[in-house]
Design an enzyme around this catalytic site. Structure first.
Site, PDB file in Angstrom:
ATOM      1  N   GLU A  30       0.705  -0.832  -4.860  1.00 37.95           N
ATOM      2  CA  GLU A  30      -0.329   0.183  -5.089  1.00 37.95           C
ATOM      3  C   GLU A  30       0.257   1.571  -4.847  1.00 37.95           C
ATOM      4  O   GLU A  30       1.095   1.759  -3.958  1.00 37.95           O
ATOM      5  CB  GLU A  30      -1.503  -0.065  -4.120  1.00 37.95           C
ATOM      6  CG  GLU A  30      -2.700   0.846  -4.330  1.00 37.95           C
ATOM      7  CD  GLU A  30      -2.773   2.057  -3.420  1.00 37.95           C
ATOM      8  OE1 GLU A  30      -3.723   2.831  -3.567  1.00 37.95           O
ATOM      9  OE2 GLU A  30      -1.865   2.261  -2.578  1.00 37.95           O
ATOM     10  N   ASP A  40       0.235  -2.056   4.309  1.00 37.76           N
ATOM     11  CA  ASP A  40       1.474  -1.292   4.459  1.00 37.76           C
ATOM     12  C   ASP A  40       2.648  -2.235   4.718  1.00 37.76           C
ATOM     13  O   ASP A  40       3.802  -1.826   4.624  1.00 37.76           O
ATOM     14  CB  ASP A  40       1.376  -0.335   5.661  1.00 37.76           C
ATOM     15  CG  ASP A  40       0.258   0.691   5.533  1.00 37.76           C
ATOM     16  OD1 ASP A  40      -0.376   0.770   4.465  1.00 37.76           O
ATOM     17  OD2 ASP A  40       0.034   1.424   6.527  1.00 37.76           O
ATOM     18  N   ASP A  61      -0.841   6.124  -5.545  1.00 37.78           N
ATOM     19  CA  ASP A  61      -1.894   7.097  -5.852  1.00 37.78           C
ATOM     20  C   ASP A  61      -1.406   8.133  -6.857  1.00 37.78           C
ATOM     21  O   ASP A  61      -0.295   8.649  -6.722  1.00 37.78           O
ATOM     22  CB  ASP A  61      -2.308   7.814  -4.567  1.00 37.78           C
ATOM     23  CG  ASP A  61      -2.726   6.840  -3.482  1.00 37.78           C
ATOM     24  OD1 ASP A  61      -3.755   6.172  -3.668  1.00 37.78           O
ATOM     25  OD2 ASP A  61      -2.010   6.737  -2.461  1.00 37.78           O
ATOM     26  N   HIS A  82       0.834  -1.214   0.000  1.00 38.54           N
ATOM     27  CA  HIS A  82       0.000   0.000   0.000  1.00 38.54           C
ATOM     28  C   HIS A  82       0.860   1.253   0.000  1.00 38.54           C
ATOM     29  O   HIS A  82       1.581   1.517   0.949  1.00 38.54           O
ATOM     30  CB  HIS A  82      -0.876  -0.045   1.254  1.00 38.54           C
ATOM     31  CG  HIS A  82      -1.797   1.113   1.405  1.00 38.54           C
ATOM     32  ND1 HIS A  82      -1.872   1.867   2.552  1.00 38.54           N
ATOM     33  CD2 HIS A  82      -2.723   1.639   0.553  1.00 38.54           C
ATOM     34  CE1 HIS A  82      -2.792   2.798   2.415  1.00 38.54           C
ATOM     35  NE2 HIS A  82      -3.328   2.683   1.219  1.00 38.54           N
ATOM     36  N   ARG A  83       0.773   2.012  -1.072  1.00 42.24           N
ATOM     37  CA  ARG A  83       1.621   3.202  -1.277  1.00 42.24           C
ATOM     38  C   ARG A  83       3.096   2.800  -1.209  1.00 42.24           C
ATOM     39  O   ARG A  83       3.934   3.538  -0.690  1.00 42.24           O
ATOM     40  CB  ARG A  83       1.307   4.293  -0.245  1.00 42.24           C
ATOM     41  CG  ARG A  83      -0.184   4.594  -0.083  1.00 42.24           C
ATOM     42  CD  ARG A  83      -0.461   5.667   0.946  1.00 42.24           C
ATOM     43  NE  ARG A  83      -1.885   5.719   1.298  1.00 42.24           N
ATOM     44  CZ  ARG A  83      -2.412   6.439   2.274  1.00 42.24           C
ATOM     45  NH1 ARG A  83      -1.642   7.222   2.994  1.00 42.24           N
ATOM     46  NH2 ARG A  83      -3.699   6.397   2.522  1.00 42.24           N
ATOM     47  N   LYS A 113      -6.593   9.273  -8.492  1.00 43.68           N
ATOM     48  CA  LYS A 113      -7.301  10.207  -7.624  1.00 43.68           C
ATOM     49  C   LYS A 113      -7.603  11.495  -8.394  1.00 43.68           C
ATOM     50  O   LYS A 113      -8.026  12.486  -7.814  1.00 43.68           O
ATOM     51  CB  LYS A 113      -6.496  10.472  -6.351  1.00 43.68           C
ATOM     52  CG  LYS A 113      -6.490   9.258  -5.386  1.00 43.68           C
ATOM     53  CD  LYS A 113      -6.001   9.608  -4.019  1.00 43.68           C
ATOM     54  CE  LYS A 113      -5.921   8.411  -3.080  1.00 43.68           C
ATOM     55  NZ  LYS A 113      -7.234   7.923  -2.604  1.00 43.68           N
ATOM     56  N   GLU A 160      -3.825   3.768  -8.530  1.00 47.78           N
ATOM     57  CA  GLU A 160      -5.075   4.395  -8.084  1.00 47.78           C
ATOM     58  C   GLU A 160      -5.161   5.812  -8.624  1.00 47.78           C
ATOM     59  O   GLU A 160      -4.345   6.676  -8.294  1.00 47.78           O
ATOM     60  CB  GLU A 160      -5.211   4.419  -6.560  1.00 47.78           C
ATOM     61  CG  GLU A 160      -6.589   4.998  -6.222  1.00 47.78           C
ATOM     62  CD  GLU A 160      -6.883   5.232  -4.758  1.00 47.78           C
ATOM     63  OE1 GLU A 160      -6.233   4.638  -3.876  1.00 47.78           O
ATOM     64  OE2 GLU A 160      -7.797   6.045  -4.514  1.00 47.78           O
ATOM     65  N   HIS A 166      -0.696  10.856  -2.272  1.00 47.44           N
ATOM     66  CA  HIS A 166      -2.010  10.453  -1.767  1.00 47.44           C
ATOM     67  C   HIS A 166      -2.932  11.641  -1.545  1.00 47.44           C
ATOM     68  O   HIS A 166      -4.057  11.682  -2.044  1.00 47.44           O
ATOM     69  CB  HIS A 166      -1.870   9.665  -0.461  1.00 47.44           C
ATOM     70  CG  HIS A 166      -3.199   9.267   0.096  1.00 47.44           C
ATOM     71  ND1 HIS A 166      -3.930  10.053   0.957  1.00 47.44           N
ATOM     72  CD2 HIS A 166      -3.967   8.168  -0.137  1.00 47.44           C
ATOM     73  CE1 HIS A 166      -5.075   9.462   1.243  1.00 47.44           C
ATOM     74  NE2 HIS A 166      -5.119   8.318   0.598  1.00 47.44           N
TER      75      HIS A 166
END
Ligand code: G3P
Ligand code: CA
Length: 235
Positions: free
Chosen positions: A38, A227, A40, A11-12, A114, A112, A53
């Site tokens: 992943e 994470d 953003d 995650h990130r 945004k 992702e 993010h």
């Protein structure tokens, strides 16, 4: 710990161990053998897709204000690492292309959106780095997914969900998505069965401890955004 079918999605990046959404976090995810990463994507004032993010620079960089008020060249001067730990001082906000280079081909990029980014630009970047078949483009918003689907019929899409409605299954099918990605709080056996029987894969976000990961795994999700990708072993 978990079933071999479960994909660990960093995650990130591996954001428990390095500043989120930076090349340092992507490198750490790859070092930990995460199969997918992943991140953003937002747009700068001059239309460059970058990895961040928040809508503003304040929390994770030395800058401030909305990302959309800053041009790409301005971002090169910002520190996106010191807020996390001083050893990451000087780490920059990456562009989308820099993220793709850091992650691929060792792991699958989970992108992702945004913001509404130019789907032709996204397609050309993925093509350039031979990632068109491997990338998954995800969003909480339908507009970016629709735009990408219209331009690139073969790309894989996932709809992120933070509030459940049964109509979301048809919504996801309507953009020809392959994945519904639910907040861990929304998971339940019947709901997962309904989604899977519609032909969609179920992933979840964000599980960062062993107990939550085990609970998600027991429900049968096929991907867990975390994470700490090292907590999910594919053994
Ligand atoms: O992409 C899944 C997860 O990252 C969604 O939440 O707020 O971390 O972008 P957020
Ligand atoms: Ca995200």
């Amino acid at each position: 710990m978990s079933s071999p079918k479960i994909m660990a999605i960093a995650h990130r990046g591996a954001s428990a161990y390095a500043p989120e959404n930076t090349v340092a976090a992507f490198d750490e995810a790859v070092r930990l053998a995460a199969p997918a990463v992943e991140f953003d994507v937002r747009l700068t004032a001059d239309g460059v897709p970058v990895v961040l993010h928040d809508a503003t620079l304040d929390r994770t960089t030395s800058g401030n204000g909305p990302i959309t008020a800053h041009e790409w060249n301005d971002l090169l001067r910002l520190d996106a690492g010191s807020w996390f730990h001083r050893r990451f001082a000087g780490t920059r906000i990456p562009s989308l292309e820099e993220a793709l280079i850091a992650i691929g081909p060792s792991a699958l990029p989970i992108i992702e959106l945004k913001a509404l980014i130019d789907p032709a630009l996204l397609e050309s970047l993925l093509q350039k780095h031979q990632l068109l078949d491997d990338a998954l483009v995800i969003s909480f918003d339908l507009a970016p997914l629709r735009a990408v689907r219209l331009h690139t019929p073969k790309i894989s899409l996932g709809l992120l969900v933070e509030e459940w409605s049964p109509t979301l299954i048809d919504t996801a099918l309507g953009v020809d998505a392959s994945h519904l990605i639910l907040d861990t709080a929304l998971l339940g056996p019947e709901r997962i069965a309904d989604i899977e029987s519609a032909g969609l894969e179920v992933w979840t976000y964000t599980a960062n401890d062993v107990a939550t990961i085990a609970a998600c795994a027991s429900l049968g999700v096929t991907g867990i955004i975390t994470d700490r990708p090292d907590l999910i072993r594919r053994t």
